[in-house]
Scaffold this active site. Structure first.
Site, PDB file in Angstrom:
ATOM      1  N   HIS C  86     -11.902 -62.258   2.246  1.00 27.73           N
ATOM      2  CA  HIS C  86     -10.593 -62.764   2.641  1.00 27.73           C
ATOM      3  C   HIS C  86     -10.790 -64.037   3.454  1.00 27.73           C
ATOM      4  O   HIS C  86     -11.593 -64.060   4.385  1.00 27.73           O
ATOM      5  CB  HIS C  86      -9.854 -61.722   3.480  1.00 27.73           C
ATOM      6  CG  HIS C  86      -8.511 -62.189   3.980  1.00 27.73           C
ATOM      7  ND1 HIS C  86      -8.233 -62.382   5.312  1.00 27.73           N
ATOM      8  CD2 HIS C  86      -7.381 -62.514   3.308  1.00 27.73           C
ATOM      9  CE1 HIS C  86      -6.969 -62.805   5.436  1.00 27.73           C
ATOM     10  NE2 HIS C  86      -6.432 -62.889   4.247  1.00 27.73           N
ATOM     11  N   SER C  87     -10.070 -65.117   3.060  1.00 22.47           N
ATOM     12  CA  SER C  87     -10.064 -66.352   3.851  1.00 22.47           C
ATOM     13  C   SER C  87     -11.487 -66.922   3.985  1.00 22.47           C
ATOM     14  O   SER C  87     -12.168 -67.089   2.962  1.00 22.47           O
ATOM     15  CB  SER C  87      -9.430 -66.051   5.211  1.00 22.47           C
ATOM     16  OG  SER C  87      -9.032 -67.240   5.851  1.00 22.47           O
ATOM     17  N   PHE C  88     -11.972 -67.181   5.187  1.00 19.58           N
ATOM     18  CA  PHE C  88     -13.358 -67.629   5.387  1.00 19.58           C
ATOM     19  C   PHE C  88     -14.350 -66.683   4.708  1.00 19.58           C
ATOM     20  O   PHE C  88     -15.431 -67.103   4.274  1.00 19.58           O
ATOM     21  CB  PHE C  88     -13.651 -67.719   6.891  1.00 19.58           C
ATOM     22  CG  PHE C  88     -15.105 -67.824   7.233  1.00 19.58           C
ATOM     23  CD1 PHE C  88     -15.807 -69.000   7.012  1.00 19.58           C
ATOM     24  CD2 PHE C  88     -15.779 -66.732   7.776  1.00 19.58           C
ATOM     25  CE1 PHE C  88     -17.162 -69.096   7.334  1.00 19.58           C
ATOM     26  CE2 PHE C  88     -17.136 -66.818   8.102  1.00 19.58           C
ATOM     27  CZ  PHE C  88     -17.829 -67.997   7.877  1.00 19.58           C
TER      28      PHE C  88
END
Lengths: 256, 256, 256
Positions: C86-88
């Site tokens: 998720h995300s980074f």
């Protein structure tokens, strides 16, 4: 209507909404939405502006339109406002915010124009639409533009049952053309630190969705840091058929 | 399935649908959707076309495919048609509309190709996909293209349970390649005043969503003024798992 | 929560999920989602990585972060993994996949960065956001970045009730800055044949949606052939308010 049931346990924060309608509409556009917001405990104000509603004078400027909203706000001494603009109303919100910034808590643009400094609304229309508007304007006797029904039906109320589309068309009147073609000085707007939100309905096709045009991200990203709220709706239908859904989205956009 | 309960009070206008399937499909693709439309009072026709269904001849041209649909419409003397094309079927709808424009009330493109004049479908594929198609075509004995299951599963039925994906894959047959690579003369199409709608399902990733490719707005805006209807679905799954939802979206696209 | 009731008849395939969180989060980000996946019969692992959770050392590199995840996977001898970032966390999934490709069944990116070879995460931020991050970094004493609440609220949890936004903000800690600015060698990643999926939530505005930036299609199409799954949510809120919906979308992305 509300997509996420888990929002329910939290009572709604009480907000003060000022709702600014767009073109081919008057303050009654907000009737259902305002009622839904009111039922949820909010204060709701729906200013009419020059050239619209019962005003017989269609020969108005953008400055006159803005003055109507600014005067409404100052005369009622409204503060901590969630100032909402729909469609053309976005440009009115931009200019109003320049004049009464200290009265505004947050700006909310709902499928609304966010013009660059020096632009007119017409500058943001696809070439074909702009041409159509210019022809309709030229053929009017009082410098107004009236939408033909087929265009209104397919672009403004595309998801509506035909009966609803006809009811909504029956009450619209020719739109003063000048404010749509005036270039606006918006230098002050782009210096305002006021928090901003953008509500985007993904079946809205008044502006074609894509690079160079469109509500989100083309208009919305001009706001800098902004809160995005997305809903399933088109440009106008949901004001009539789903006002509680619209009210919820405006609340999500407006709350702290 | 239907997103807005307020649509219910209005009885559905009775329409005549002609549904044109795409590649790696035959007329049975429409079974569930046609049944749902029929239950709502519509007349529904589902032509099969050359190179598909029980036709043993895979050596067909785009003109032969179009002729199948045109002949079907004229022999049954259908009028006031809502002519719907899905995927490759969009190109068939474009050419059919050129030949029987007076029989058509509205064109509906559902995640369908809308080719520019002089283009082939292959011209609209991302380079990698086009290369893949060309290799599959070259390796076939009868100038067809068969989708490998992993590609079908991830691109065409991405939201489907595996069991459904397998069932849907089990009935597809190699697709005649030629019509996908033929460049089409569409000058007449772009002169037609016929009203047009585009139905876009936002989980459809057969064409990558973005500039230069994609269903909406890349294909859709070629229609000029059109009615946009957006739904939650992918390229093929919902024909099987949500036919009533698809039928509702096609009705919203097709009604007056 | 689940959009299509017809998914229900098929029992869920049992999968092994390894969930890799993003910045301004720790492994508890997954608590609700992991519980929902577990209830549906899956094995779920939630590694913590260097510089996060109880780790007092914020002076970490991207390689140290990746090593945490790789070591977790190898020490538990996990195989046939659905590796979710998720995300980074997307960048961590990219580097982890390079090191233990044989243990991974499918990669799933959920509103996650997919960096080009040689890029840093910061290279993918809009100029204004990057500048903001650089200023926050420079003003910290330990080379970390702490999100101011207004930015977190409007960009990361835009759909959340204020109470939820505050609860979620209360547990976040300053993020080690270095891994966000390190350029990553990803040549091996782009040679991996591992199947890939991208989960995109359409109210997520952490990256502005549009050309040049954004989750889908800007990041997603870098995966080549991938399975797209789209949901109604923002960047972080649904992990708290709609974990079963997120779990369903991750399952749809991860299943065969």
């Amino acid at each position: 209507m509300v997509s996420n049931a888990s929002y329910q346990p939290y009572p709604q924060q009480r907000l003060t909404f000022v709702l600014v309608h767009g073109s081919w509409a008057d303050a009654h556009f907000w009737d259902g939405i305002a009622a839904a917001l009111y039922r949820n405990g909010h204060s709701v104000y729906v200013p009419e502006y020059a050239g619209h509603g019962v005003d017989p004078n269609k020969n108005v400027t953008h400055a006159m339109v803005t003055k109507s909203v600014v005067d409404f706000i100052t005369q009622l001494n409204l503060r901590d406002i969630i100032l909402v603009g729909h469609s053309f109303g976005g440009t009115v919100v931009q200019k109003t915010a320049e004049q009464v910034p200290d009265r505004i808590k947050r700006l909310v643009f709902w499928d609304a124009f966010v013009l660059n400094n020096g632009e007119s609304l017409a500058d943001e229309l696809p070439p074909q639409t702009r041409q159509g508007f210019e022809q309709l304007r030229a053929s009017s006797k009082d410098d107004t533009i009236m939408l033909p029904f087929p265009l209104f039906r397919d672009l403004f109320v595309n998801t509506a049952p035909l009966e609803v589309a006809k009811q909504m068309y029956a009450v619209i009147t020719p739109e003063p053309a000048k404010p749509l073609f005036e270039k606006l000085d918006l230098k002050v707007f782009y210096e305002l630190p006021t928090p901003k939100s953008y509500v985007y309905f993904y079946q809205d096709n008044v502006l074609p969705q894509g690079e160079g045009f469109g509500w989100n991200p083309h208009m919305s990203t001009r706001l800098g840091l902004f809160r995005l709220i997305v809903g399933d709706g088109d440009h106008m239908t949901d004001s009539r058929t789903g006002p509680a859904m619209v009210a919820q989205k405006l609340y999500e956009a407006g709350r702290d």
